[in-house]
Design a protein around this motif. Structure first.
Motif, PDB file in Angstrom:
ATOM      1  N   ALA A 125       0.865  -1.179   0.000  1.00  0.00           N
ATOM      2  CA  ALA A 125       0.000   0.000   0.000  1.00  0.00           C
ATOM      3  C   ALA A 125       0.900   1.226   0.000  1.00  0.00           C
ATOM      4  O   ALA A 125       1.905   1.263   0.713  1.00  0.00           O
ATOM      5  N   GLU A 126       0.528   2.208  -0.806  1.00  0.00           N
ATOM      6  CA  GLU A 126       1.214   3.495  -0.790  1.00  0.00           C
ATOM      7  C   GLU A 126       0.330   4.448  -0.001  1.00  0.00           C
ATOM      8  O   GLU A 126      -0.881   4.523  -0.252  1.00  0.00           O
ATOM      9  N   CYS A 127       0.925   5.159   0.931  1.00  0.00           N
ATOM     10  CA  CYS A 127       0.150   5.984   1.855  1.00  0.00           C
ATOM     11  C   CYS A 127       0.700   7.403   1.963  1.00  0.00           C
ATOM     12  O   CYS A 127       1.908   7.620   1.914  1.00  0.00           O
ATOM     13  N   ARG A 128      -0.220   8.333   2.173  1.00  0.00           N
ATOM     14  CA  ARG A 128       0.134   9.719   2.498  1.00  0.00           C
ATOM     15  C   ARG A 128      -0.122   9.912   3.989  1.00  0.00           C
ATOM     16  O   ARG A 128      -1.184   9.527   4.502  1.00  0.00           O
ATOM     17  N   VAL A 129       0.835  10.480   4.695  1.00  0.00           N
ATOM     18  CA  VAL A 129       0.680  10.727   6.131  1.00  0.00           C
ATOM     19  C   VAL A 129      -0.407  11.779   6.334  1.00  0.00           C
ATOM     20  O   VAL A 129      -0.347  12.858   5.744  1.00  0.00           O
ATOM     21  N   THR A 130      -1.391  11.442   7.174  1.00  0.00           N
ATOM     22  CA  THR A 130      -2.432  12.417   7.500  1.00  0.00           C
ATOM     23  C   THR A 130      -2.328  12.907   8.931  1.00  0.00           C
ATOM     24  O   THR A 130      -2.831  13.982   9.246  1.00  0.00           O
ATOM     25  N   ARG A 131      -1.637  12.125   9.765  1.00  0.00           N
ATOM     26  CA  ARG A 131      -1.516  12.545  11.165  1.00  0.00           C
ATOM     27  C   ARG A 131      -0.412  11.754  11.844  1.00  0.00           C
ATOM     28  O   ARG A 131      -0.231  10.566  11.583  1.00  0.00           O
ATOM     29  N   ILE A 142      -0.717   7.783  11.001  1.00  0.00           N
ATOM     30  CA  ILE A 142      -1.942   7.487  10.266  1.00  0.00           C
ATOM     31  C   ILE A 142      -1.700   7.852   8.807  1.00  0.00           C
ATOM     32  O   ILE A 142      -1.246   8.958   8.500  1.00  0.00           O
ATOM     33  N   GLY A 143      -1.989   6.896   7.944  1.00  0.00           N
ATOM     34  CA  GLY A 143      -1.780   7.113   6.519  1.00  0.00           C
ATOM     35  C   GLY A 143      -3.033   6.864   5.718  1.00  0.00           C
ATOM     36  O   GLY A 143      -3.731   5.873   5.929  1.00  0.00           O
ATOM     37  N   GLU A 144      -3.315   7.770   4.781  1.00  0.00           N
ATOM     38  CA  GLU A 144      -4.396   7.555   3.830  1.00  0.00           C
ATOM     39  C   GLU A 144      -3.842   6.708   2.695  1.00  0.00           C
ATOM     40  O   GLU A 144      -2.806   7.030   2.114  1.00  0.00           O
ATOM     41  N   VAL A 145      -4.514   5.617   2.386  1.00  0.00           N
ATOM     42  CA  VAL A 145      -4.040   4.693   1.359  1.00  0.00           C
ATOM     43  C   VAL A 145      -4.376   5.274  -0.016  1.00  0.00           C
ATOM     44  O   VAL A 145      -5.536   5.509  -0.340  1.00  0.00           O
ATOM     45  N   LEU A 146      -3.327   5.500  -0.817  1.00  0.00           N
ATOM     46  CA  LEU A 146      -3.473   6.075  -2.146  1.00  0.00           C
ATOM     47  C   LEU A 146      -3.567   5.015  -3.240  1.00  0.00           C
ATOM     48  O   LEU A 146      -4.224   5.213  -4.253  1.00  0.00           O
ATOM     49  N   HIS A 147      -2.875   3.891  -3.020  1.00  0.00           N
ATOM     50  CA  HIS A 147      -2.788   2.862  -4.046  1.00  0.00           C
ATOM     51  C   HIS A 147      -2.449   1.540  -3.372  1.00  0.00           C
ATOM     52  O   HIS A 147      -1.673   1.518  -2.419  1.00  0.00           O
TER      53      HIS A 147
END
Length: 172
Positions: A125-131, A142-147
């Motif tokens: 999973a590729e994730c963007r840090v949200t918190r 906490i990461g939002e899953v992008l792909h």
């Protein structure tokens, strides 16, 4: 009415480690890279799903490791879910930082360009840090899953597990 817990009942570090070690978990390698493209990563068993809408997960990263500051600065990371043949990678990423990426095959992920362990992970999973939430000697990321991507046909390689101080695989 809740009765306050007395201080003398606080578990020791060894007792807590034994308790959590008796609970098997899946094994992942969390990876990121600095601005120059140098990869960083660590072995992680503290990983779980958090939300479906939006898709989010959380990982716990040690505050004293070399990866957390890079991950926070980059604002993104990959989660490499290891399969049963990925024990070598799990051990490498639990060891000295300088040796980690030199012992595994990896390539840049399609969305973030961050490391994907091509031979050792059954899914990523590729994730963007949200918190980032400080929590004692760790930080909850906490990461939002992008792909997401599955690397092997389902069921071909069972997940790698860790518990009771040893690696195991999901039974057939």
């Amino acid at each position: 009415m809740v009765t306050p817990v007395q201080d003398e009942l606080v578990a020791t570090r060894d007792a807590f480690r034994a308790l959590m070690g008796s609970h098997p978990s899946g094994v992942a390698v969390i990876a990121t890279a600095d601005a120059q493209g140098t990869p960083y990563g660590f072995t992680c068993t503290a990983l779980c799903s958090l939300s479906l809408d939006p898709p989010q997960l959380l990982v716990c990263a040690g505050n004293n490791g070399s990866t957390l500051p890079v991950l926070a600065a980059r604002g993104a990371f990959t989660v490499n879910l290891l399969h049963s043949a990925g024990q070598r990678a799990a051990e490498a990423f639990a060891g000295p930082a300088a040796e980690r990426f030199g012992t595994v095959s990896w390539q840049p992920a399609p969305t973030t360009g961050l490391p994907v362990l091509t031979e050792d992970a059954h899914a990523t999973a590729e994730c963007r840090v949200t918190r980032l939430i400080p929590a004692a000697d760790h930080t909850i990321v906490i990461g939002e899953v992008l792909h997401t991507r599955t690397h092997a046909p389902a069921g071909e390689e069972p997940p790698l597990l860790y518990g009771m101080r040893r690696y195991a695989t999901w039974p057939a």
